[in-house]
Design a protein around this motif. Structure first.
Motif, mmCIF file in Angstrom:
data_model
loop_
_atom_site.group_PDB
_atom_site.id
_atom_site.type_symbol
_atom_site.label_atom_id
_atom_site.label_comp_id
_atom_site.label_asym_id
_atom_site.label_seq_id
_atom_site.Cartn_x
_atom_site.Cartn_y
_atom_site.Cartn_z
ATOM 1 N N GLU A 285 0.827 -1.204 0.000
ATOM 2 C CA GLU A 285 0.000 0.000 0.000
ATOM 3 C C GLU A 285 0.869 1.265 0.000
ATOM 4 O O GLU A 285 0.569 2.230 -0.702
ATOM 5 N N GLY B 200 0.275 1.602 -3.657
ATOM 6 C CA GLY B 200 -1.138 1.895 -3.537
ATOM 7 C C GLY B 200 -2.022 0.705 -3.804
ATOM 8 O O GLY B 200 -3.172 0.849 -4.240
ATOM 9 N N ARG B 201 -1.526 -0.491 -3.533
ATOM 10 C CA ARG B 201 -2.230 -1.725 -3.870
ATOM 11 C C ARG B 201 -2.530 -2.512 -2.598
ATOM 12 O O ARG B 201 -1.620 -2.815 -1.826
ATOM 13 N N SER B 202 -3.794 -2.858 -2.372
ATOM 14 C CA SER B 202 -4.168 -3.633 -1.196
ATOM 15 C C SER B 202 -4.059 -5.125 -1.487
ATOM 16 O O SER B 202 -4.623 -5.624 -2.466
#
Length: 296
Positions: A233, A237-239
């Motif tokens: 994240e 910016g990736r969950s």
């Protein structure tokens, strides 16, 4: 943390499973990459590689013949068997393997077995490749595999070029987006250091940098990072908080000559991207499979 120093291996290439080479070629062309002609393996898979001037490359990999692949896997072909397992569990898009360069795959195989991380039998094969000028060469390779049973969706292998393909790939190494090579490969895991030993032995490098978001290990020409969910994240910016345990390929970071050239090309080609930490972040999509980041 730091243990005794060893001689690290170079990153050679990355294996990126795709549904079809035509789909991957369209996406990679839109991103500004020059893609080599399709090439067929003798065991049912095929690729359309993207080569870089730093000697690394990415290998979009598709299934050309399901029957040949199934027969090869049943016959003990580790490469095909692991590709089939990845596609069964994760679908036909992603990043399934890190490949390291070696001068002696047989010795690597023996070392992997002695260390308890062997991923299967060695594989030796040859395949043709056609260059843009029409020349065709035959390359021969020997592969030694490293894996961890706790991580069924990712593996590593060392690749020895027994007979090298033609070395003049200048036209294939020039890319409209200005990419010069691969600077970082990003994996994810809930507890990154659980897989420290596998990476240390595969890269043949004892020194690991642990940090609050995970850990990094250096090959001679690129960094391998294993990030926690918080790290993915923070940097991309990736969950990935709902992901299963085990290493998963998440992102490839490319080194570019001029970030503005890549930015302008993405705008012209209507490529979705965001900016984080001085990088252009292109989210995963069919034909690409994982996050592509462009920066220094």
């Amino acid at each position: 943390m730091s243990l005794s120093k060893r001689t690290a291996r170079p990153l050679d290439h990355l294996v990126l499973p795709v549904d079809a080479l035509e789909q991957a070629r369209r996406r990679l062309n839109d991103l500004g990459f020059t893609v080599a002609e399709d090439a067929r393996h003798p065991f049912g898979t095929e690729n359309a590689c993207v080569f870089f001037s730093d000697g690394t490359y990415i290998e979009p990999l598709a299934v050309a013949s399901r029957e040949e692949c199934e027969a090869a896997a049943l016959d003990g072909n580790t490469f095909v068997a692991r590709d089939q397992a990845f596609r069964f569990r994760q679908g036909s898009q992603g990043l399934s393997a890190i490949v390291l360069g070696t001068q002696d795959a047989a010795s690597d195989h023996m070392r992997f077995r002695a260390k308890g991380i062997s991923g299967g039998d060695m594989l030796e094969f040859s395949r043709p490749m056609r260059l843009p000028d029409g020349r065709e060469g035959l390359g021969s390779f020997r592969l030694a595999f490293a894996a961890d049973l706790r991580s069924p969706d990712f593996f590593l292998f060392s690749c020895q070029r027994v007979r090298a393909l033609p070395s003049d790939r200048g036209a294939l190494e020039r890319h409209e987006n200005g990419v010069l090579g691969i600077s970082e490969v990003v994996l994810s895991e809930t507890n990154p250091t659980d897989f420290q030993y596998l990476l240390q032995e595969a890269v043949d490098e004892r020194e690991v940098e642990a940090h609050s978001f995970g850990m990094d290990i250096e090959t001679t020409n690129a960094k391998i990072s294993v990030l926690s969910a918080a790290g993915m994240e923070a940097f991309f910016g990736r969950s990935v908080r709902d992901a299963e345990r085990g290493l998963r390929g998440r992102a490839v970071v490319f080194r570019v000559a001029d970030l503005e050239v890549a930015r302008a090309l993405f705008a012209r080609n209507d490529i979705e991207f965001s900016e984080m930490g001085g990088r252009l972040i292109v989210p995963e999509i069919a034909g690409q499979g994982v996050i592509f980041a462009f920066g220094a």
